[in-house]
Write an enzyme that holds these catalytic residues in place. Structure first.
Site, PDB file in Angstrom:
ATOM      1  N   CYS A   5       0.920  -1.221   0.105  1.00 52.33           N
ATOM      2  CA  CYS A   5       0.037  -0.120   0.065  1.00 52.33           C
ATOM      3  C   CYS A   5       0.802   1.146  -0.084  1.00 52.33           C
ATOM      4  O   CYS A   5       1.974   1.137   0.372  1.00 52.33           O
ATOM      5  CB  CYS A   5      -0.936  -0.058   1.197  1.00 52.33           C
ATOM      6  SG  CYS A   5      -1.622  -1.529   1.576  1.00 52.33           S
ATOM      7  N   ARG A  30       0.747   2.076  -6.036  1.00 50.75           N
ATOM      8  CA  ARG A  30       1.193   1.017  -4.988  1.00 50.75           C
ATOM      9  C   ARG A  30       0.075   0.007  -4.593  1.00 50.75           C
ATOM     10  O   ARG A  30       0.142  -0.800  -4.143  1.00 50.75           O
ATOM     11  CB  ARG A  30       1.769   1.553  -3.668  1.00 50.75           C
ATOM     12  CG  ARG A  30       3.107   2.477  -3.810  1.00 50.75           C
ATOM     13  CD  ARG A  30       3.476   3.252  -2.798  1.00 50.75           C
ATOM     14  NE  ARG A  30       4.103   1.978  -1.862  1.00 50.75           N
ATOM     15  CZ  ARG A  30       5.393   1.821  -1.928  1.00 50.75           C
ATOM     16  NH1 ARG A  30       6.070   1.990  -2.697  1.00 50.75           N
ATOM     17  NH2 ARG A  30       5.630   0.807  -0.936  1.00 50.75           N
ATOM     18  N   TRP A  77      -3.972  -2.199  -1.405  1.00 56.09           N
ATOM     19  CA  TRP A  77      -3.898  -3.298  -2.217  1.00 56.09           C
ATOM     20  C   TRP A  77      -4.022  -4.453  -1.262  1.00 56.09           C
ATOM     21  O   TRP A  77      -3.118  -4.789  -0.541  1.00 56.09           O
ATOM     22  CB  TRP A  77      -2.426  -3.600  -2.914  1.00 56.09           C
ATOM     23  CG  TRP A  77      -2.277  -4.525  -4.049  1.00 56.09           C
ATOM     24  CD1 TRP A  77      -2.589  -4.247  -5.457  1.00 56.09           C
ATOM     25  CD2 TRP A  77      -1.914  -5.973  -3.906  1.00 56.09           C
ATOM     26  NE1 TRP A  77      -2.484  -5.400  -6.195  1.00 56.09           N
ATOM     27  CE2 TRP A  77      -1.940  -6.325  -5.256  1.00 56.09           C
ATOM     28  CE3 TRP A  77      -1.702  -6.772  -2.697  1.00 56.09           C
ATOM     29  CZ2 TRP A  77      -1.692  -7.780  -5.403  1.00 56.09           C
ATOM     30  CZ3 TRP A  77      -1.132  -7.900  -3.041  1.00 56.09           C
ATOM     31  CH2 TRP A  77      -1.179  -8.549  -4.520  1.00 56.09           C
ATOM     32  N   ASN A 103       1.403  -0.589   6.172  1.00 53.10           N
ATOM     33  CA  ASN A 103       1.615  -1.433   4.881  1.00 53.10           C
ATOM     34  C   ASN A 103       2.534  -2.498   5.172  1.00 53.10           C
ATOM     35  O   ASN A 103       3.525  -2.464   5.873  1.00 53.10           O
ATOM     36  CB  ASN A 103       2.469  -0.345   3.730  1.00 53.10           C
ATOM     37  CG  ASN A 103       2.867  -0.945   2.655  1.00 53.10           C
ATOM     38  OD1 ASN A 103       2.642  -2.054   2.295  1.00 53.10           O
ATOM     39  ND2 ASN A 103       4.244  -0.369   2.021  1.00 53.10           N
ATOM     40  N   GLY A 104       1.959  -3.716   5.021  1.00 54.41           N
ATOM     41  CA  GLY A 104       2.743  -5.088   5.235  1.00 54.41           C
ATOM     42  C   GLY A 104       1.687  -6.148   5.762  1.00 54.41           C
ATOM     43  O   GLY A 104       0.612  -5.917   5.488  1.00 54.41           O
ATOM     44  N   GLU A 485       9.603 -11.164 -21.766  1.00 55.05           N
ATOM     45  CA  GLU A 485       9.177  -9.772 -21.375  1.00 55.05           C
ATOM     46  C   GLU A 485       8.026  -9.084 -22.269  1.00 55.05           C
ATOM     47  O   GLU A 485       7.069  -8.848 -21.561  1.00 55.05           O
ATOM     48  CB  GLU A 485      10.193  -8.961 -21.384  1.00 55.05           C
ATOM     49  CG  GLU A 485      10.072  -7.290 -21.256  1.00 55.05           C
ATOM     50  CD  GLU A 485       9.444  -7.068 -19.753  1.00 55.05           C
ATOM     51  OE1 GLU A 485       9.252  -8.042 -19.038  1.00 55.05           O
ATOM     52  OE2 GLU A 485       8.753  -6.145 -19.538  1.00 55.05           O
ATOM     53  N   LYS A 489       4.303  -8.013 -20.825  1.00 57.89           N
ATOM     54  CA  LYS A 489       3.696  -6.722 -21.069  1.00 57.89           C
ATOM     55  C   LYS A 489       2.300  -7.096 -21.534  1.00 57.89           C
ATOM     56  O   LYS A 489       1.424  -6.364 -21.241  1.00 57.89           O
ATOM     57  CB  LYS A 489       4.397  -5.937 -22.033  1.00 57.89           C
ATOM     58  CG  LYS A 489       5.624  -5.337 -21.635  1.00 57.89           C
ATOM     59  CD  LYS A 489       5.633  -4.197 -20.980  1.00 57.89           C
ATOM     60  CE  LYS A 489       5.605  -4.554 -19.335  1.00 57.89           C
ATOM     61  NZ  LYS A 489       6.597  -5.232 -18.597  1.00 57.89           N
ATOM     62  N   GLU A 492      -0.196  -8.704 -18.695  1.00 58.20           N
ATOM     63  CA  GLU A 492      -0.328  -7.922 -17.447  1.00 58.20           C
ATOM     64  C   GLU A 492      -1.311  -6.595 -17.740  1.00 58.20           C
ATOM     65  O   GLU A 492      -2.206  -6.343 -16.936  1.00 58.20           O
ATOM     66  CB  GLU A 492       0.821  -7.508 -16.461  1.00 58.20           C
ATOM     67  CG  GLU A 492       1.863  -6.297 -17.304  1.00 58.20           C
ATOM     68  CD  GLU A 492       3.174  -6.152 -16.659  1.00 58.20           C
ATOM     69  OE1 GLU A 492       2.894  -6.195 -15.339  1.00 58.20           O
ATOM     70  OE2 GLU A 492       3.840  -5.572 -17.046  1.00 58.20           O
ATOM     71  N   HIS A 508       7.713 -29.255 -28.944  1.00 59.55           N
ATOM     72  CA  HIS A 508       7.738 -30.104 -27.811  1.00 59.55           C
ATOM     73  C   HIS A 508       6.527 -29.942 -26.864  1.00 59.55           C
ATOM     74  O   HIS A 508       6.381 -30.551 -25.793  1.00 59.55           O
ATOM     75  CB  HIS A 508       9.136 -29.799 -27.083  1.00 59.55           C
ATOM     76  CG  HIS A 508      10.361 -30.142 -27.913  1.00 59.55           C
ATOM     77  ND1 HIS A 508      10.617 -31.544 -28.142  1.00 59.55           N
ATOM     78  CD2 HIS A 508      11.361 -29.175 -28.420  1.00 59.55           C
ATOM     79  CE1 HIS A 508      11.624 -31.490 -28.993  1.00 59.55           C
ATOM     80  NE2 HIS A 508      12.050 -30.123 -29.063  1.00 59.55           N
ATOM     81  N   LYS A 603       2.532  -1.792  -8.265  1.00 60.20           N
ATOM     82  CA  LYS A 603       3.925  -1.394  -8.757  1.00 60.20           C
ATOM     83  C   LYS A 603       5.124  -1.832  -7.820  1.00 60.20           C
ATOM     84  O   LYS A 603       6.174  -2.433  -8.402  1.00 60.20           O
ATOM     85  CB  LYS A 603       4.144   0.190  -9.002  1.00 60.20           C
ATOM     86  CG  LYS A 603       5.276   0.649  -9.583  1.00 60.20           C
ATOM     87  CD  LYS A 603       5.422   0.170 -10.916  1.00 60.20           C
ATOM     88  CE  LYS A 603       6.619   0.899 -11.770  1.00 60.20           C
ATOM     89  NZ  LYS A 603       6.718   0.196 -12.995  1.00 60.20           N
TER      90      LYS A 603
END
Ligand code: AGP
Length: 608
Positions: A5, A30, A77, A103-104, A485, A489, A492, A508, A603
């Site tokens: 957060c 965040r 979050w 936050n945690g 990558e 992108k 997400e 395979h 983020k």
């Protein structure tokens, strides 16, 4: 539980509500599923407002008369407990005396609740409410002062992760602040003081910040900042100056941060060429760092997500340019399943934020074993930067969009810089022949040529991606690293299922997923493997896929789709990722999604 957060606090400023709300807007990257604010006007009036949803929803809920000079605020979050008004912060003690933002994750909150708080009726499902009720309990039950009760609770929660801002209605101009494994900075103002998860939140009000260490308590009043260590001893620590301008964290006329950050990339490449090369064109990195790197027999790159993907490119750069064995690892795996280390390992942590808990877990272990390390980060004074032996900055400017773009390319460029410096120091011909500074100029021009074709990538997104369920990026070697990558992108921010596949691996297994019209994008920049990747693309086309190619000019053929300027084969990831970033951006936009704040993500990932 609230793990990533944004928290912010102000004491001693009549504009506290405006400062806190502006701070929350800057910290929204965040976490963004609920938000809340508590302010006290020092004349017996106080206000608590919480809202499910975005900071903008909280702003609407705050009436005209909400005012005060000291307060705390939070954007959340959630991991456990639905986003809701009840679970939003600040959490409040039963009698409304104590207010806490957090936050945690408090690991042992159930045990603490069952041991001390059996008579309390809880209003939320959060671990944070247990903490604020415990503070209240020890003040009343053990007759402790607020500070003593706060300290006792910090002791009881042990090694849990937290950034806490606590207010007591009976000391309404005081903020009690503590942290463990969660970022917090105190900002020093003229007649007021602030605290925030990230300096960006308060740069409009101060540029002078005091670092906070795990286990410390800070007591902020309008006039002063008291710092105490775990035993309660006073500590003196001078502020450091953050020179970044608040406007650097604005998106200006851009509709989204992500688009601005994609466009920033040519400038970032040029800036890195200026920062890490001297006037004679020689690459320059710290002498002690270079000596440490030279004495290593193996490099371990540790990172998460996009930064890990940059590490995969780095693995190849270090091996080819500096001839040093290099392994890139996902930090959350390395922390608990570490490989057998070489005799003289050296660790490189890649992290845009410098706060990623998974990576920090590894760094703590690395430090405990006495190994040396380098953090490559975008955030000066971040946790990983402070705790590593050396730091190199990305100088990319703030990256706000959840989907990382310019940090990825900056990380690869910095890895190339270090690999060249190390290779030159150990007299590798490949490093001497690698003309990196002019190459970074070519890269900057090549990126510019791509970002100037936005309409084209918007059309590709519209015609080939928006209506798809699945998509695949494929490549070999360094092109495979970029495929991973590119695929991240896409998934997400568009929620399209996407995979990056080593082109030779398709047959395979993954080729079974190809259906009529499935987009398969081949990345082709390496002469040795170009025709093999083309064959693998053709194999998917034979099963109905819609194939597209991202190819460097010298390898291009008549029917290729996206043709890139030629740069050194080792630097092609700096170009091949750009079409993928833009295609993802426009696909997300066309699907009507929140490009900068995709669902379920945040983020800065400050929990394991
Ligand atoms: C990528 O777009 C994501 N934001 C994510 O994978 C990110 O790269 C990862 O969480 C690591 O973050 P860091 O670079 O700040 O350590």
């Amino acid at each position: 539980m609230n793990v990533m957060c944004g928290i912010v606090g102000v004491t001693g400023n009549e504009n506290a509500v405006e400062m806190l709300m502006n701070g929350l807007r800057r910290l929204e990257y965040r976490g963004y599923d609920s938000a809340g604010i508590y302010v006290n006007d020092q004349n017996g009036k106080d206000y608590l407002v919480k809202e499910k949803g975005r900071v903008a929803d909280l702003a609407k809920a705050i009436g005209e008369d909400v005012h005060g000079s000291t307060g705390i605020a939070h954007t959340r979050w959630a991991t456990h407990g639905q986003p809701s008004v009840a679970n939003a912060h600040p959490q409040v003690s039963a009698d409304g005396r104590f207010y806490l933002v957090h936050n945690g994750v408090i690991e042992n909150y159930i045990e603490l609740r069952d041991k001390y708080l059996q008579d309390v009726t809880f209003k939320s499902e959060t671990d944070t409410e247990v903490v604020v009720q415990l503070i209240d309990y020890f003040v009343k039950h053990d007759n402790l002062t607020t500070l003593e009760a706060f300290r006792k609770v910090l002791y009881l929660v042990g090694d849990s992760s937290y950034g806490f801002l606590l207010m007591d209605r009976e000391e309404p101009d005081t903020l009690f602040v503590a942290k463990n494994k969660s970022p917090l900075l105190v900002g020093v103002g003229n007649g007021f003081n602030v605290v925030c998860s990230d300096a960006i939140a308060m740069l409009n009000y101060t540029h002078d910040f005091i670092e906070m260490q795990d286990g410390e308590i800070m007591i902020l009043t309008p006039e002063k900042v008291d710092i105490e260590d775990e035993e309660g001893h006073h500590i003196t620590r001078l502020p450091f100056h953050v020179s970044m301008d608040a406007s650097e964290a604005d998106k200006g006329t851009y509709p989204h941060y992500m688009l601005k950050e994609i466009d920033d990339q040519p400038t970032v490449m040029r800036k890195l060429a200026q920062t890490y090369f001297n006037d004679d064109g020689q690459v320059t990195i710290d002498d002690e760092l270079l000596a440490d790197l030279q004495s290593a027999d193996r490099l371990y790159i540790v990172a998460a997500g996009t930064s890990y993907h940059a590490g995969l490119v780095g693995e190849r750069l270090f091996e080819r340019l500096a001839a040093v064995p290099t392994e890139a690892h996902v930090s959350s795996e390395f922390a608990y399943n570490s490989p057998i280390l070489s005799k003289h390992p050296f660790f490189i942590f890649l992290s845009q934020s410098g706060e990623t808990a998974d990576s920090r877990e590894v760094l703590t272990e690395v430090n405990a074993k006495g190994y040396h390390s380098l953090t490559i980060t975008n955030v000066q004074n971040s946790t990983l930067s402070r705790e590593a032996t050396y730091t190199m900055l990305l100088n990319a400017g703030p990256e706000i969009a959840v989907a990382s773009t310019k940090a990825y390319t900056a990380q690869i460029a910095v890895e190339a810089i270090i690999a060249k410096a190390l290779g030159e120091a150990t007299q590798q011909v490949a490093a001497a022949d690698f003309d990196l500074r002019p190459q970074l100029g070519l890269v900057a021009n090549g990126i510019q040529a791509l970002v100037d074709q936005k309409e084209r990538f918007e059309a590709v997104a519209k015609d080939n991606f928006v209506d798809q369920r699945d998509a695949f990026y494929i490549g070999r070697g360094i092109d495979y690293a970029v495929s991973l990558e590119a695929s991240l992108k896409l998934k997400e921010i568009t929620y399209i299922h996407s995979e990056g596949v080593a082109a030779g691996e398709l047959k395979h297994g993954p080729i079974a997923l190809i259906e009529s019209g499935t987009p398969v994008i081949g990345i082709i920049t390496q002469e040795r493997t170009a025709s093999l990747t083309r064959s693998n693309l053709a194999e998917t086309a034979a099963r109905g896929s819609h194939i597209m190619t991202i190819v460097t000019k010298s390898l291009a053929k008549a029917h290729d789709d996206i043709i890139l300027e030629d740069v050194d084969e080792m630097l092609t990831p700096l170009l091949t990722i750009i079409p993928a970033q833009l295609i993802s951006y426009y696909t997300s936009l066309l699907k009507g999604l929140d490009v900068d704040k995709p669902r379920n993500l945040a983020k800065s990932v400050t929990v394991q």
